[in-house]
Scaffold this motif. Structure first.
Motif, mmCIF file in Angstrom:
data_model
loop_
_atom_site.group_PDB
_atom_site.id
_atom_site.type_symbol
_atom_site.label_atom_id
_atom_site.label_comp_id
_atom_site.label_asym_id
_atom_site.label_seq_id
_atom_site.Cartn_x
_atom_site.Cartn_y
_atom_site.Cartn_z
ATOM 1 N N GLY A 250 0.806 -1.220 0.000
ATOM 2 C CA GLY A 250 0.000 0.000 0.000
ATOM 3 C C GLY A 250 0.832 1.259 0.000
ATOM 4 N N ASP A 251 0.270 2.318 0.605
ATOM 5 C CA ASP A 251 0.942 3.617 0.639
ATOM 6 C C ASP A 251 2.237 3.560 1.443
ATOM 7 O OD1 ASP A 251 -1.032 4.707 -0.898
ATOM 8 O OD2 ASP A 251 -2.176 5.511 0.789
ATOM 9 N N LYS A 252 2.285 2.688 2.445
ATOM 10 C CA LYS A 252 3.492 2.581 3.254
ATOM 11 C C LYS A 252 4.681 2.146 2.404
ATOM 12 C CE LYS A 252 5.460 0.265 7.292
ATOM 13 N NZ LYS A 252 5.268 -0.767 8.339
ATOM 14 N N TYR A 253 4.425 1.214 1.475
ATOM 15 C CA TYR A 253 5.492 0.736 0.595
ATOM 16 C C TYR A 253 6.028 1.867 -0.274
ATOM 17 C CZ TYR A 253 7.468 -1.465 -3.588
ATOM 18 O OH TYR A 253 8.284 -1.799 -4.647
ATOM 19 N N TYR A 254 5.133 2.629 -0.919
ATOM 20 C CA TYR A 254 5.566 3.720 -1.793
ATOM 21 C C TYR A 254 6.233 4.842 -0.992
ATOM 22 C CZ TYR A 254 2.920 1.538 -5.551
ATOM 23 O OH TYR A 254 2.461 0.647 -6.499
ATOM 24 N N THR A 255 5.757 5.075 0.247
ATOM 25 C CA THR A 255 6.357 6.112 1.085
ATOM 26 C C THR A 255 7.792 5.765 1.444
ATOM 27 O OG1 THR A 255 4.202 6.716 2.015
ATOM 28 C CG2 THR A 255 6.161 7.363 3.262
ATOM 29 N N GLU A 256 8.010 4.537 1.918
ATOM 30 C CA GLU A 256 9.355 4.119 2.296
ATOM 31 C C GLU A 256 10.269 4.020 1.074
ATOM 32 O OE1 GLU A 256 10.510 3.894 5.329
ATOM 33 O OE2 GLU A 256 8.530 4.554 6.003
ATOM 34 N N LEU A 257 9.711 3.567 -0.049
ATOM 35 C CA LEU A 257 10.504 3.478 -1.275
ATOM 36 C C LEU A 257 10.922 4.865 -1.740
ATOM 37 C CD1 LEU A 257 11.673 1.724 -3.515
ATOM 38 C CD2 LEU A 257 9.460 1.851 -4.690
ATOM 39 N N ALA A 258 10.015 5.840 -1.651
ATOM 40 C CA ALA A 258 10.332 7.215 -2.052
ATOM 41 C C ALA A 258 11.465 7.780 -1.190
ATOM 42 C CB ALA A 258 9.093 8.093 -1.939
ATOM 43 N N ARG A 259 11.405 7.531 0.116
ATOM 44 C CA ARG A 259 12.460 8.034 1.010
ATOM 45 C C ARG A 259 13.808 7.396 0.673
ATOM 46 N NH1 ARG A 259 8.288 7.858 5.338
ATOM 47 N NH2 ARG A 259 7.798 10.026 5.864
ATOM 48 N N GLN A 260 13.813 6.086 0.402
ATOM 49 C CA GLN A 260 15.064 5.413 0.074
ATOM 50 C C GLN A 260 15.625 5.899 -1.264
ATOM 51 O OE1 GLN A 260 15.432 1.011 -0.949
ATOM 52 N NE2 GLN A 260 16.387 1.059 1.096
ATOM 53 N N LEU A 261 14.747 6.069 -2.248
ATOM 54 C CA LEU A 261 15.193 6.559 -3.554
ATOM 55 C C LEU A 261 15.783 7.962 -3.432
ATOM 56 C CD1 LEU A 261 12.288 5.379 -5.898
ATOM 57 C CD2 LEU A 261 14.589 4.441 -5.741
ATOM 58 N N SER A 302 6.318 5.914 -6.714
ATOM 59 C CA SER A 302 7.094 6.407 -5.576
ATOM 60 C C SER A 302 7.667 7.797 -5.856
ATOM 61 C CB SER A 302 8.219 5.427 -5.237
ATOM 62 O OG SER A 302 9.089 5.256 -6.338
ATOM 63 N N CYS A 303 8.094 8.041 -7.099
ATOM 64 C CA CYS A 303 8.627 9.367 -7.454
ATOM 65 C C CYS A 303 7.553 10.447 -7.353
ATOM 66 C CB CYS A 303 9.217 9.341 -8.858
ATOM 67 S SG CYS A 303 10.754 8.407 -8.995
ATOM 68 N N GLU A 304 6.300 10.077 -7.607
ATOM 69 C CA GLU A 304 5.208 11.047 -7.512
ATOM 70 C C GLU A 304 4.945 11.486 -6.066
ATOM 71 O OE1 GLU A 304 2.065 8.958 -9.470
ATOM 72 O OE2 GLU A 304 2.528 9.807 -11.442
ATOM 73 N N MET A 305 5.528 10.783 -5.099
ATOM 74 C CA MET A 305 5.315 11.119 -3.686
ATOM 75 C C MET A 305 6.421 12.008 -3.123
ATOM 76 S SD MET A 305 3.785 7.595 -2.072
ATOM 77 C CE MET A 305 3.150 8.519 -0.670
#
Length: 399
Positions: A250-261, A302-305
């Protein structure tokens, strides 16, 4: 709502004549896998341009999916079962390379698409950001393998299937089937191992080639450059990549992925002038993640976040449709000023010339020139040699 949306789409795209395409989505059916992904794709109906001018093209084992960059609800699919054969069309003067897809007549049970009939029997995908060579090879391979013909039955269908238990004969038959399945899995594993060994040979050959080139130019390689090269190699990996298994879907995955990227890409962005195409980002990230490869869809989501999470990187889409990541501190006004000054100093520049001058890709160089032109800093001249930009004398010289 969906029927209304399809009616709107159909009325808007009546000028297109691509009856082999269907309105669809990016979801995959059981057994279907993603194979390749490219951005900056335009669709031609035969030799004619269509209004599907800029989107992302995904190749799967069953079909190709075209998704509009501006309106994410506009998604077209073309089933592999309708494709007769494909061929490459090389790029030329002011023309992008294309893949020509020759198609058969659609069947009566085809899903609704942009139109109901077409006078052409081939479609062309125009690759405006390159990548057509690998896409063509992968496309051909999927057409030859014909994986879409192997339908995986649903669990409900499997539950309805009769099960025979005929004493010892039934037990022997079950054992034989288990042995056959095991043999097939072992054979498949050895095939994959053979492919891996072939790839390893290519990598060894490549490393020897690089080593030879470095050896031949040993006098030109400084100690500082060697240290920098080693540091790049050591910084290529991500020790603990964010995955769906560790952070859900969910959103948690994209949020953490965005921070790591953001933490991984901030330094490379600074080193390349504060901006990088999304295609280059995709290659860099997956190289660093090792075996935990990231899908293009997850990367984009993830980039959109970035902006929502107030991270130092932003996703930007140029007027041409080219998508890039750039640092929050990236100063476009300064880029425009430097580009204007450089064109004035050189007299005129093409995208290739600017690429060599500032050390960026030709795509980004062209976007810098177009951005500078948009604010009136420079003027263009389209001639037989291509697109060339000159100082804007209408603003700097008074007649």
């Amino acid at each position: 709502m969906k029927s209304l949306q399809k009616k709107v789409h159909k009325s808007y795209f009546d000028i297109c004549e691509m009856d082999r395409f269907e309105w669809g989505d990016t979801n995959l059916v059981p057994g279907e896998e993603q194979v390749n992904f490219q951005t900056g794709i335009a669709i031609y109906d035969g030799q004619d341009k269509t209004c599907f001018e800029n989107g992302a093209l995904t190749l799967t084992t069953h079909k190709v999916i075209w998704k509009d960059n501006r309106d994410r609800t506009r998604v077209l699919t073309l089933q592999h079962s309708l494709v007769v054969y494909i061929e490459e069309q090389s790029s030329g003067f002011a023309k992008s390379a294309k893949i020509v897809v020759h198609v058969s007549v659609p069947g009566p049970i085809k899903k609704p698409g942009p139109v109901t009939s077409s006078r052409n029997d081939f479609i062309r995908f125009s690759f405006r950001e390159a990548g057509e060579g690998q896409f063509f090879r992968d496309y051909n391979e999927q057409l030859q393998q014909r994986k879409w013909e192997h339908v995986i039955p649903s669990r409900s269908a499997a539950a309805r299937a009769p099960r025979h238990r005929a004493g010892i004969m039934g037990i022997e038959q079950t054992i034989q089937q288990a042995h056959a399945s095991t043999d097939q899995n072992i054979s498949q594993a050895f095939q994959d191992l053979t492919k891996l060994m072939e790839k390893a040979k290519e990598m060894v050959k490549l490393s020897k080639t690089i080593a030879t080139k470095i050896k031949d130019k040993q006098g030109d390689v400084t100690d500082d450059e060697t240290i920098r090269f080693k540091s790049y190699l050591l910084s290529m990996g991500i020790p603990d990549p964010v995955t769906r298994e560790t952070h859900g879907s969910g959103d948690k995955y994209y949020t953490e992925l965005a921070r790591q990227l953001s933490s991984v890409l901030e330094k490379p962005l600074k080193e390349c002038g504060g901006i990088m195409t999304l295609t280059d980002v995709y290659c860099r990230v997956n190289r660093a993640r090792g075996m935990e490869l990231l899908s293009p869809e997850d990367l984009l989501n993830s980039c959109e976040m970035f902006e929502l999470l107030r991270l130092p990187i932003r996703l930007k889409t140029f007027d041409s449709g080219v998508m890039v990541l750039q640092l929050q501190s990236h100063d476009e006004d300064q880029v425009i000023h430097l580009t204007t000054q450089l064109v004035e100093d050189k007299g005129s520049l093409t995208a290739e010339d600017l690429s060599k001058e500032v050390g960026v890709s030709v795509i980004l160089a062209k976007e810098r020139l177009l951005l500078t032109e948009k604010v009136g800093g420079i003027c263009r001249d389209e001639c037989v040699e291509g697109l060339r930009f000159y100082p804007n004398l209408f603003l700097t010289k008074v007649t």
